[in-house]
Design an enzyme around this catalytic site. Structure first.
Site, short mmCIF file in Angstrom:
data_model
loop_
_atom_site.label_atom_id
_atom_site.label_comp_id
_atom_site.label_asym_id
_atom_site.label_seq_id
_atom_site.Cartn_x
_atom_site.Cartn_y
_atom_site.Cartn_z
CD GLU A 71 -38.44 -16.33 52.37
OE1 GLU A 71 -38.07 -16.52 51.23
OE2 GLU A 71 -37.42 -15.75 53.19
CD GLU A 118 -26.29 -28.46 55.07
OE1 GLU A 118 -27.10 -27.71 55.82
OE2 GLU A 118 -26.74 -29.25 54.17
CB CYS A 120 -35.47 -15.68 48.90
SG CYS A 120 -35.43 -14.65 50.28
N GLY A 167 -35.80 -21.61 52.68
CA GLY A 167 -34.62 -22.23 51.72
C GLY A 167 -35.43 -22.60 50.52
CD GLU A 195 -34.68 -30.24 45.21
OE1 GLU A 195 -33.99 -29.32 45.00
OE2 GLU A 195 -34.38 -31.28 45.41
N GLY A 239 -38.86 -26.95 50.75
CA GLY A 239 -39.86 -26.61 51.05
C GLY A 239 -41.16 -27.15 50.66
CD GLU A 263 -34.33 -18.69 44.42
OE1 GLU A 263 -34.46 -19.88 45.10
OE2 GLU A 263 -34.71 -17.74 44.96
CE LYS A 309 -30.42 -28.38 58.73
NZ LYS A 309 -29.23 -28.05 58.62
P1 ADP Z 1 -29.88 -24.43 49.29
O1 ADP Z 1 -30.13 -24.88 48.27
O2 ADP Z 1 -30.18 -22.92 49.36
O3 ADP Z 1 -28.82 -24.76 50.43
P2 ADP Z 1 -31.79 -25.86 51.07
O4 ADP Z 1 -33.44 -25.66 50.77
O5 ADP Z 1 -31.06 -27.12 50.47
O6 ADP Z 1 -31.46 -24.59 50.33
O7 ADP Z 1 -31.44 -25.74 52.38
C1 ADP Z 1 -31.85 -24.73 53.33
C2 ADP Z 1 -32.20 -25.45 54.51
O8 ADP Z 1 -32.71 -26.77 54.62
C3 ADP Z 1 -30.61 -26.05 55.30
O9 ADP Z 1 -30.78 -25.73 56.61
C4 ADP Z 1 -30.60 -27.35 54.73
O10 ADP Z 1 -29.76 -28.15 55.82
C5 ADP Z 1 -32.04 -27.82 55.13
N1 ADP Z 1 -32.43 -29.07 54.45
C6 ADP Z 1 -31.98 -29.71 53.42
N2 ADP Z 1 -32.64 -30.55 52.97
C7 ADP Z 1 -33.40 -31.11 54.01
C8 ADP Z 1 -34.33 -32.14 54.24
N3 ADP Z 1 -34.57 -33.02 53.52
N4 ADP Z 1 -35.11 -32.01 55.25
C9 ADP Z 1 -35.06 -30.76 56.40
N5 ADP Z 1 -34.21 -29.84 56.13
C10 ADP Z 1 -33.21 -29.91 54.69
#
Ligand code: ADP
Length: 506
Positions: free
Chosen positions: A252, A180, A286, A230, A233, A235, A387, A177
């Site tokens: 990561e 977005e 990162c 990503g 939080e 993670g 960060e 995935k």
């Molecule tokens: P950022 O704050 O840099 O956008 P995120 O950690 O929110 O980083 O996003 C990194 C990836 O994790 C994106 O592909 C996002 O759609 C996905 N993501 C965000 N929330 C969730 C969730 N609750 N479960 C799984 N994937 C998620």
């Protein structure tokens, strides 16, 4: 405007709900296309395609040579289509042409390396064991199964390449995935996969939002491993939800890396290295060197050059070769970064360069933030601890190298760091004391597909890239082969068989 489907079982299909979302060009604020908005039923379909491809399909059962050949085809497709991929990523991700051209070139090279890695025989015999009886033993590595791969927006194609390349090299199947904000090059990669001999269902790509598509993917019982890049939080959320079905997890996540400049450093090089460390891709990296630790004796000299060069960074159209720094990925990210700048000012750090949105009318539609340098920063301040993921850097003075190590390690993160010194032994001594997964000496940001990459502490779990990265996509199995061949010597069977039944007792 193009409508992009989900890539499931080798074909493009709309979301079950029929819904889609727009991806926005961070420079113009305009839509670049519509993408299918995956939800739980689509994830269900993608996982079952990946499951079938793993449980019944040829991919995990192919020879290493065959898998390597297909990965080589993918690398070749990326290289042939590099120009087109560069153009797509440029409008989707907001990085400068100088950055993205290199990224896409690297993507081809990295996939080529993963094709080589796929040839590695990871199985190894153990020395013959004698106790309790003679046996021959093997340690073999097998693919884990279906891998959910969730990636961010800062290096869209490269993150997809790292994730897919390593998983496939080890014989897994995948549901990826993309973020977005940046679905474009992942879908382009899907089109390229169709031109190769990769069997359908081995790679599935679902576009959509974190909670709607990411969450059902990360928690799906048919998924054996989740690989995530990503925020820390999310993670943590993924790690927690993986517990229910005990999925393997690699993460990561964030960083707050220290870039340590010792008084014996080549200062001109350190200044440029620190600028590159902090402002590369507008700090949306990162490994960003977001804390510059400078030895007090050279601080004034360092700052004089650093501040002058930071104020000269040219913001502009990412497509213009003269542009040093592009916009941030989204309005949301721009607001988040500006919020941190306000926090820094409130906490008493002095904003020496930047600190807001640029005034040039040509940049008004983009999500720009000026390169911003805070000096007189205390490491306990929010801007030094959290960060920011934007073009904001803190300069923190220190007296002794020991103090630098203490400040550098005073963070929940541990992704990367750097030391600048003309004395390699001294730098190495410091590098060994930094609690971080990658440390550069007289360099910054450089990663290699051959070197494992990942974090200490809350920066992550496990490693990507290199042989270690490949192993993260395998389960380890021990196979024991009896070499004794004599029932009557197997006295250990007596533990369950009555002695009178045992040939050893007769
Ligand atoms: P950022 O704050 O840099 O956008 P995120 O950690 O929110 O980083 O996003 C990194 C990836 O994790 C994106 O592909 C996002 O759609 C996905 N993501 C965000 N929330 C969730 C969730 N609750 N479960 C799984 N994937 C998620």
């Amino acid at each position: 405007m193009e409508n992009h489907g989900l890539f499931i079982n080798g074909a493009f299909v709309p979301a079950e709900s029929g819904e889609s979302f727009e991806s926005i060009n961070p420079f113009s604020g305009e839509s670049i296309g519509r993408y299918a908005r995956a939800g739980r039923p689509d994830v269900e379909k993608a996982v079952s395609a990946a499951r079938k491809a793993f449980d019944e399909g040829p991919w995990p059962r192919l020879s290493r040579e065959e898998r390597s050949r297909v990965l080589g085809q993918i690398a070749e497709r990326i290289e042939v289509h590099a120009k087109e991929l560069t153009a797509l990523e440029l409008t989707d991700a907001g990085g400068t042409i100088r950055k993205i051209k290199t990224d896409i070139w690297l993507c081809g090279k990295q996939m080529g390396y993963f094709a080589q890695l796929a040839l590695r025989d990871l199985d190894a015999p153990l020395a013959e064991l004698e106790r309790p009886g003679f046996s021959r033993n093997w340690l073999v590595r097998e693919p884990i199964g279906v891998c959910a791969q969730i990636i961010p927006w800062n290096f869209p194609l490269m993150m997809a390449v790292w994730k897919i390349g390593l998983a496939l090299a080890a014989g897994n199947t995948v549901v990826l995935k993309p973020a977005e904000e940046t679905p474009d090059t992942a879908m382009a990669l899907a089109r390229l996969l169709q031109e190769t001999d990769l069997p359908p269902g081995v790679v599935n790509i679902v576009t959509g939002f974190g909670e709607e598509a990411g969450e059902p993917l990360a928690t799906h019982p048919g998924v054996d491993k989740v690989a995530f890049t990503g925020s820390t939080e999310i993670g943590k959320l993924i790690m927690r939800s993986a517990a229910d079905t005990m999925k393997k997890v690699t993460l990561e996540c964030g960083g707050k890396s220290a870039n340590i400049i010792l008084e014996d450093a080549d200062l001109a090089m350190a200044v440029d290295g620190a600028l590159y460390g902090a402002f590369y891709h507008a700090g949306q990296c990162c490994t960003a060197g977001s804390r510059i630790l400078v030895q007090e004796s050279v601080q004034d000299k360092f700052l004089e050059a650093f501040l002058a060069k930071a104020s000269a960074i040219r913001l502009g159209d990412p497509a213009d070769k003269a542009t040093d720094m592009g916009p941030l990925i989204s309005r949301k990210q721009q607001e988040r970064v500006l919020g941190y700048i306000e926090a820094g000012k409130k906490e008493g750090a002095r904003c020496a360069v930047g600190g807001g949105i640029p005034e040039e009318p040509t940049l008004a539609k983009g999500f720009f933030v000026e390169p911003t340098v805070f000096v007189d920063v205390d490491n306990a301040m929010t801007i030094a601890q959290e960060e920011i993921f934007g073009p904001v850097v803190c300069v923190i003075p220190f007296k002794t190298p020991q103090e630098a190590v203490q400040i550098a390690n005073d963070t929940i993160y541990g992704l990367a760091g750097a030391v600048w010194s003309r004395d390699e032994k001294r730098a190495m001594n410091l590098a060994r004391q930094l609690r971080a997964g990658t440390v550069w000496i007289n360099e910054y940001h450089l990663t290699s597909e051959k070197a494992p990459f990942g974090g200490f502490k809350q920066s992550g779990l496990g490693r990507e890239l290199g042989l270690e990265g490949l192993k993260e996509y395998t389960e380890l199995k021990h196979i024991h082969v009896d070499d004794l061949g004599q029932r009557d010597k197997k006295f250990w069977y007596d533990t369950v068989l009555a002695p009178e039944q045992s040939p050893a007792s007769s």
